[in-house]
Write an enzyme that holds these catalytic residues in place. Structure first.
Site, PDB file in Angstrom:
ATOM      1  N   GLY A 202       7.693   3.387  70.106  1.00 33.66           N
ATOM      2  CA  GLY A 202       6.932   4.478  69.496  1.00 33.66           C
ATOM      3  C   GLY A 202       5.913   5.071  70.448  1.00 33.66           C
ATOM      4  O   GLY A 202       5.806   6.293  70.584  1.00 33.66           O
ATOM      5  N   GLY A 206       8.498   7.828  71.400  1.00 34.68           N
ATOM      6  CA  GLY A 206       8.050   8.488  70.166  1.00 34.68           C
ATOM      7  C   GLY A 206       6.886   9.426  70.440  1.00 34.68           C
ATOM      8  O   GLY A 206       6.861  10.569  69.968  1.00 34.68           O
ATOM      9  N   GLU A 244       6.870  10.427  55.253  1.00 38.50           N
ATOM     10  CA  GLU A 244       7.196   9.481  54.169  1.00 38.50           C
ATOM     11  C   GLU A 244       6.618   8.145  54.593  1.00 38.50           C
ATOM     12  O   GLU A 244       7.066   7.562  55.580  1.00 38.50           O
ATOM     13  CB  GLU A 244       8.724   9.336  54.011  1.00 38.50           C
ATOM     14  CG  GLU A 244       9.439  10.588  53.568  1.00 38.50           C
ATOM     15  CD  GLU A 244       9.200  10.940  52.114  1.00 38.50           C
ATOM     16  OE1 GLU A 244       8.612  10.125  51.372  1.00 38.50           O
ATOM     17  OE2 GLU A 244       9.580  12.059  51.732  1.00 38.50           O
ATOM     18  N   CYS A 278       9.720   0.728  50.695  1.00 38.93           N
ATOM     19  CA  CYS A 278       8.457   1.474  50.554  1.00 38.93           C
ATOM     20  C   CYS A 278       8.084   1.676  49.099  1.00 38.93           C
ATOM     21  O   CYS A 278       6.908   1.719  48.757  1.00 38.93           O
ATOM     22  CB  CYS A 278       8.576   2.807  51.270  1.00 38.93           C
ATOM     23  SG  CYS A 278      10.048   3.707  50.785  1.00 38.93           S
TER      24      CYS A 278
HETATM   25  P1  NAD Z   1       6.139   2.194  62.032  1.00 43.24           P
HETATM   26  O1  NAD Z   1       5.230   3.321  61.685  1.00 43.24           O
HETATM   27  O2  NAD Z   1       5.598   1.085  62.825  1.00 43.24           O
HETATM   28  O3  NAD Z   1       7.394   2.742  62.857  1.00 43.24           O
HETATM   29  C1  NAD Z   1       8.204   3.776  62.362  1.00 43.24           C
HETATM   30  C2  NAD Z   1       8.728   4.576  63.540  1.00 43.24           C
HETATM   31  O4  NAD Z   1       7.630   5.214  64.197  1.00 43.24           O
HETATM   32  C3  NAD Z   1       9.448   3.730  64.591  1.00 43.24           C
HETATM   33  O5  NAD Z   1      10.565   4.440  65.068  1.00 43.24           O
HETATM   34  C4  NAD Z   1       8.398   3.609  65.678  1.00 43.24           C
HETATM   35  O6  NAD Z   1       8.929   3.416  66.966  1.00 43.24           O
HETATM   36  C5  NAD Z   1       7.715   4.960  65.586  1.00 43.24           C
HETATM   37  N1  NAD Z   1       6.366   4.989  66.154  1.00 43.24           N
HETATM   38  C6  NAD Z   1       5.459   3.966  66.185  1.00 43.24           C
HETATM   39  N2  NAD Z   1       4.344   4.369  66.837  1.00 43.24           N
HETATM   40  C7  NAD Z   1       4.538   5.663  67.203  1.00 43.24           C
HETATM   41  C8  NAD Z   1       3.758   6.626  67.914  1.00 43.24           C
HETATM   42  N3  NAD Z   1       2.544   6.330  68.385  1.00 43.24           N
HETATM   43  N4  NAD Z   1       4.285   7.851  68.128  1.00 43.24           N
HETATM   44  C9  NAD Z   1       5.512   8.162  67.665  1.00 43.24           C
HETATM   45  N5  NAD Z   1       6.314   7.291  67.004  1.00 43.24           N
HETATM   46  C10 NAD Z   1       5.828   6.052  66.774  1.00 43.24           C
HETATM   47  O7  NAD Z   1       6.765   1.712  60.667  1.00 43.24           O
HETATM   48  P2  NAD Z   1       7.782   0.483  60.457  1.00 43.24           P
HETATM   49  O8  NAD Z   1       6.967  -0.752  60.548  1.00 43.24           O
HETATM   50  O9  NAD Z   1       8.980   0.649  61.295  1.00 43.24           O
HETATM   51  O10 NAD Z   1       8.248   0.722  58.942  1.00 43.24           O
HETATM   52  C11 NAD Z   1       7.598   0.199  57.860  1.00 43.24           C
HETATM   53  C12 NAD Z   1       6.756   1.251  57.182  1.00 43.24           C
HETATM   54  O11 NAD Z   1       7.569   2.353  56.779  1.00 43.24           O
HETATM   55  C13 NAD Z   1       6.138   0.755  55.902  1.00 43.24           C
HETATM   56  O12 NAD Z   1       4.788   1.167  55.839  1.00 43.24           O
HETATM   57  C14 NAD Z   1       6.929   1.439  54.811  1.00 43.24           C
HETATM   58  O13 NAD Z   1       6.275   1.608  53.603  1.00 43.24           O
HETATM   59  C15 NAD Z   1       7.253   2.727  55.459  1.00 43.24           C
HETATM   60  N6  NAD Z   1       8.413   3.347  54.811  1.00 43.24           N
HETATM   61  C16 NAD Z   1       8.243   4.470  54.050  1.00 43.24           C
HETATM   62  C17 NAD Z   1       9.311   5.048  53.403  1.00 43.24           C
HETATM   63  C18 NAD Z   1       9.160   6.275  52.553  1.00 43.24           C
HETATM   64  O14 NAD Z   1      10.156   6.944  52.338  1.00 43.24           O
HETATM   65  N7  NAD Z   1       7.989   6.607  52.065  1.00 43.24           N
HETATM   66  C19 NAD Z   1      10.571   4.487  53.542  1.00 43.24           C
HETATM   67  C20 NAD Z   1      10.705   3.345  54.301  1.00 43.24           C
HETATM   68  C21 NAD Z   1       9.624   2.794  54.943  1.00 43.24           C
END
Ligand code: NAD
Length: 471
Positions: A202, A206, A244, A278
């Site tokens: 990320g 990312g 999301e 989520c």
């Molecule tokens: P995360 O935010 O750590 O990572 C999600 C994505 O973001 C990954 O691909 C990661 O590499 C990227 N990322 C991380 N830091 C970044 C940055 N600085 N810049 C750009 N991209 C970056 O989340 P996770 O731990 O993978 O997933 C779990 C979370 O997702 C939980 O909070 C869950 O509730 C949420 N979630 C929400 C939904 C919804 O539809 N509302 C669905 C599923 C999961």
């Protein structure tokens, strides 16, 4: 699986020669794949490819786009068993559930867009004006690990339908199903450069994607922390974004509900995908005089969910997706004990015989205080908080008493009253007496749970700008 050491850019699989990221099998901790830890230069190449492809893809007919989505739909159905096994290994969801949800839902959602698209109003007449809905441009899609293909499909299919070009950065923890998707798209008539996929961390790949000026929208699913970073980055050059994010959803059980059915429904929902959902109903609100009975029923329902190898057909509760997530959940269970909640079942120790891999005992706490960290923070594991309430007003106050607003449930013997209470919950969706999930209804959050909507026409509109021609 082939191509795992590559990124997909401009219609080609491009070899990666730098650092890699280990993908672990959730049930054993074994390394099952190594994927690129791509840096900025490769991400920029992918963005340029999407930028070059935009003009001609944005001008294709809807029929051409529908044809590609039909080919994708066929590929998803054909490779369903491979998708289910792949996600079951990397995320830990039991294979029976992974077949229905992790592999089934992406095909269902793609099919729902195929049904909707022919009648979608890309243009409408308003008085002397023709109002046109046009693609926003290059879209950056960033996704998490819990429903790794489903979350990608919810972005890629409507973005393609809208006429956008795409750079996808899938989760680095569960990236393998995205490789299957890229492989399917590679076999369709999609022109080169319309869909690109770069795997990486990320803060590196990312970060490049969310800050690049050629990217006109970021569609993100993941944690609230990362969502906030994206909103800040988008503000600098007025990118659109759809977020999301997390949840701490309440299941409100009213005094006249069928208590056994409501507790069972809540427990099953909370433990789906080992709590890595989520929308999980992680706070169960019960009338104070039914609290002890609700705890007993919850323990009984949890007792039927023995954890085990997710690849076995009979397993109903798998491990968590990573060592980091397992450790975080165990810390929350210890915190719940420290905060004085009643441990009804479960606990911080690994389940017997499942010390390898990322297993955690399904855990229920009773007498949880609404303002405690256990009741306020997203745990993302198999942990249910039971919270007693005094009356309806108190239940609504507790249900709405978090920063989140993603989902919820209301259970009552009186459907009209259940609907009335549902209408008071500040969340993007509410399940009334166990109502069924609907892939054409909008999905998204209030407050810290999100901005924007996915699924159906709402999901498509996120990828469209509006232009008026005054005639
Ligand atoms: P995360 O935010 O750590 O990572 C999600 C994505 O973001 C990954 O691909 C990661 O590499 C990227 N990322 C991380 N830091 C970044 C940055 N600085 N810049 C750009 N991209 C970056 O989340 P996770 O731990 O993978 O997933 C779990 C979370 O997702 C939980 O909070 C869950 O509730 C949420 N979630 C929400 C939904 C919804 O539809 N509302 C669905 C599923 C999961």
């Amino acid at each position: 699986m082939k191509n795992l050491n590559k990124n997909y850019i401009n219609g080609e699989w491009v070899e990666w020669r730098g650092d890699t990221i280990d993908v672990n099998e959730a049930a054993t901790g074994d390394v099952i794949a190594k994927v690129p830890a791509s840096g900025r230069a490769v991400m920029e190449q992918a963005i340029e490819s999407a930028q070059s492809a935009f003009e001609s893809w944005s001008e294709t007919s809807l029929d051409q786009r529908i044809k590609v989505i039909e080919q994708l739909h066929a590929g998803l159905k054909e490779r369903a068993a491979e998708i289910a096994e792949t996600v079951s290994r990397e995320v830990g969801m039991p294979i029976k559930l992974a077949t229905g949800i992790q592999a089934g839902l992406p095909a269902t959602v793609t099919g729902s867009y195929l049904k909707m698209l022919p009648d979608f109003p890309f243009s409408e007449q308003v008085g002397n004006s023709e109002v046109q809905k046009v693609p926003v441009g290059v879209v950056g899609c960033i996704t998490p690990w819990n429903y790794p293909l489903h979350q990608v499909i919810l972005k890629v299919v409507p973005a393609l339908a809208a006429g956008c070009t795409i750079v996808l950065k899938p989760s680095e923890i569960a990236p393998m199903s995205a490789y299957i998707l890229a492989d399917i798209l590679d076999g369709t008539d999609l022109p080169k450069g319309v869909f690109n996929m770069v795997c990486g961390l990320g803060e590196d790949a990312g970060d490049t994607l969310i800050k690049h000026p050629a990217v006109r929208m970021v569609s993100f699913t993941g944690s609230t922390r990362t969502g906030s970073l994206i909103a800040h980055a988008a503000a600098d050059d007025f990118k659109r974004f759809a977020l999301e994010m997390g949840g701490k959803s309440a299941s409100v059980i009213l005094p006249d509900a069928d208590l056994k059915a409501a507790v069972k429904g809540t427990v099953n929902n909370c433990l789906l995908n080992s709590g890595q959902t989520c929308t999980a109903l992680t706070r169960m609100l019960v009338p104070a005089d039914l609290h002890d009975e609700a705890c007993e029923l919850a323990a009984e329902a949890v007792g039927k969910m023995t954890p085990g190898n997710p690849l076995e057909e009979t397993t109903r509760l798998g491990p968590l997706a990573s060592a980091q997530q397992r450790d975080k959940v165990i810390d929350y269970i210890k915190l719940g004990i420290e905060e004085g909640a009643t441990l009804v079942t479960g606990g911080p120790e690994a389940p017997d015989g499942l010390e390898a891999g990322y297993f955690v005992k399904a855990t229920v706490f009773g007498n949880v205080k609404p303002g405690s960290r256990l009741a306020q923070e997203e745990i993302f594991g198999p942990v249910l908080c039971i919270i007693p309430y005094q009356d309806e007003k108190d239940a609504i106050r507790i249900a709405n008493g978090t920063d989140f607003g993603l989902s919820g449930a209301v259970w009552s013997g009186d459907q009209d009253n259940a609907k009335k209470i549902a209408g008071k919950l500040r969340t993007g969706q509410v399940f009334v007496n166990g109502g069924a999930f609907n892939p054409l209804a909008p999905f998204g959050g209030f407050g810290h749970s999100g901005i924007g909507r996915e699924f159906g026409k709402w999901g498509l509109e996120e990828f469209l700008e509006v232009r008026s021609l005054q005639l």
